[in-house]
Design an enzyme around this catalytic site. Structure first.
Site, PDB file in Angstrom:
ATOM      1  N   TYR A  73      -0.054 -25.250  -8.552  1.00 17.94           N
ATOM      2  CA  TYR A  73       0.770 -25.820  -7.498  1.00 17.94           C
ATOM      3  C   TYR A  73       0.436 -27.290  -7.274  1.00 17.94           C
ATOM      4  O   TYR A  73       1.289 -28.100  -7.025  1.00 17.94           O
ATOM      5  CB  TYR A  73       0.537 -25.040  -6.197  1.00 17.94           C
TER       6      TYR A  73
ATOM      7  N   LYS B  36       6.886 -25.557  -3.008  1.00 18.38           N
ATOM      8  CA  LYS B  36       7.705 -25.469  -1.799  1.00 18.38           C
ATOM      9  C   LYS B  36       6.985 -24.731  -0.669  1.00 18.38           C
ATOM     10  O   LYS B  36       7.225 -24.979   0.504  1.00 18.38           O
ATOM     11  CB  LYS B  36       9.016 -24.740  -2.112  1.00 18.38           C
TER      12      LYS B  36
ATOM     13  N   TRP C 181       1.889   3.023   3.291  1.00 18.17           N
ATOM     14  CA  TRP C 181       3.045   2.467   3.991  1.00 18.17           C
ATOM     15  C   TRP C 181       4.332   2.792   3.243  1.00 18.17           C
ATOM     16  O   TRP C 181       5.368   3.073   3.847  1.00 18.17           O
ATOM     17  CB  TRP C 181       2.896   0.954   4.154  1.00 18.17           C
TER      18      TRP C 181
ATOM     19  N   GLU D 114       7.553 -10.122   2.660  1.00 14.48           N
ATOM     20  CA  GLU D 114       8.876  -9.605   2.961  1.00 14.48           C
ATOM     21  C   GLU D 114       8.742  -8.124   3.269  1.00 14.48           C
ATOM     22  O   GLU D 114       8.315  -7.345   2.418  1.00 14.48           O
ATOM     23  CB  GLU D 114       9.830  -9.823   1.779  1.00 14.48           C
TER      24      GLU D 114
ATOM     25  N   ARG E 140       0.848  -1.199   0.000  1.00 17.58           N
ATOM     26  CA  ARG E 140       0.000   0.000   0.000  1.00 17.58           C
ATOM     27  C   ARG E 140       0.881   1.246   0.000  1.00 17.58           C
ATOM     28  O   ARG E 140       1.861   1.329   0.738  1.00 17.58           O
ATOM     29  CB  ARG E 140      -0.931  -0.005   1.209  1.00 17.58           C
ATOM     30  N   SER E 141       0.483   2.217  -0.802  1.00 16.79           N
ATOM     31  CA  SER E 141       1.304   3.419  -0.948  1.00 16.79           C
ATOM     32  C   SER E 141       1.406   4.203   0.361  1.00 16.79           C
ATOM     33  O   SER E 141       2.411   4.881   0.599  1.00 16.79           O
ATOM     34  CB  SER E 141       0.743   4.315  -2.057  1.00 16.79           C
TER      35      SER E 141
END
Length: 202
Positions: A168, A173, A112, A136, A109-110
């Site tokens: 998937y 993974k 943040w 991340e 979000r801009s």
């Protein structure tokens, strides 16, 4: 083609479970708006150990992952400080199920971003993915910033996939997590070949 609000809501109510887009729990109807679905920051985090001995070795991750990380839990209503140039792994509060004919991008979000927070450096959500999303979170600013679990931190933008997708199918993974997951780079087949090429230590 980016899916709009009407299409997103329609797929979230699809009568066939395999074709239904699931993002749950939605704490506010306003999380679905425009051409995206807002997702919230969960309560579990993985922090990189500053005391880790030496550089991170991707080849040693399967057996030595605890040498590089530690887990933390921050309840809703509490806050966690993210220092400049620090990276932590968070997780979405929501559980996601993406049908095989859709994929998504995770976009910070801009609001943040203007504080220096970079969200989701690994941005693609594959067709058929099921689980909470690891985020991340990196502070690119010069001053610390607080993270508040439960707040809207990123958004999902969905696209229709052209053609059939193997998805998937439960074999990825990172399929099915409900908390943040550390890198599984060492699971790539490439590393096995590289390891065989390394000279033996005397």
């Amino acid at each position: 083609m980016v899916m709009g609000e009407a299409q997103l809501r329609e797929r979230m109510q699809h009568p066939v479970i395999q074709e239904r887009l699931v993002v749950t729990p939605l704490l506010s109807d306003a999380q679905v708006k425009g051409a995206s679905i807002d997702v919230r920051l969960g309560t579990d985090f993985i922090l990189m150990k500053r005391s880790a001995a030496g550089p991170i070795d991707p080849m040693a991750m399967r057996t030595g992952v605890l040498d590089y990380q530690e887990r933390a839990r921050v309840e809703v209503g509490e806050k966690m400080i993210l220092h400049p140039n620090q990276l932590v792994l968070g997780v979405t509060l929501e559980f996601i199920q993406v049908p095989r004919d859709l994929m998504a991008y995770v976009i910070g979000r801009s609001s943040w971003g203007r504080l220096g927070l970079m969200v989701a450096t690994a941005v693609m959500v594959s067709p058929g993915y099921r689980g909470s999303l690891t985020l991340e979170l990196a502070n690119l600013a010069d001053t610390p910033v607080y993270l508040y679990p439960g707040t809207r931190v990123a958004q999902l933008v969905f696209h229709q996939v052209d053609g059939a997708s193997s998805a998937y199918a439960g074999a990825g993974k990172y399929t099915g997590p409900v908390g943040p997951e550390f890198s599984k780079l060492s699971w790539d087949e490439d590393w096995q070949a590289i390891q065989r090429m390394q000279p033996e230590e005397m």
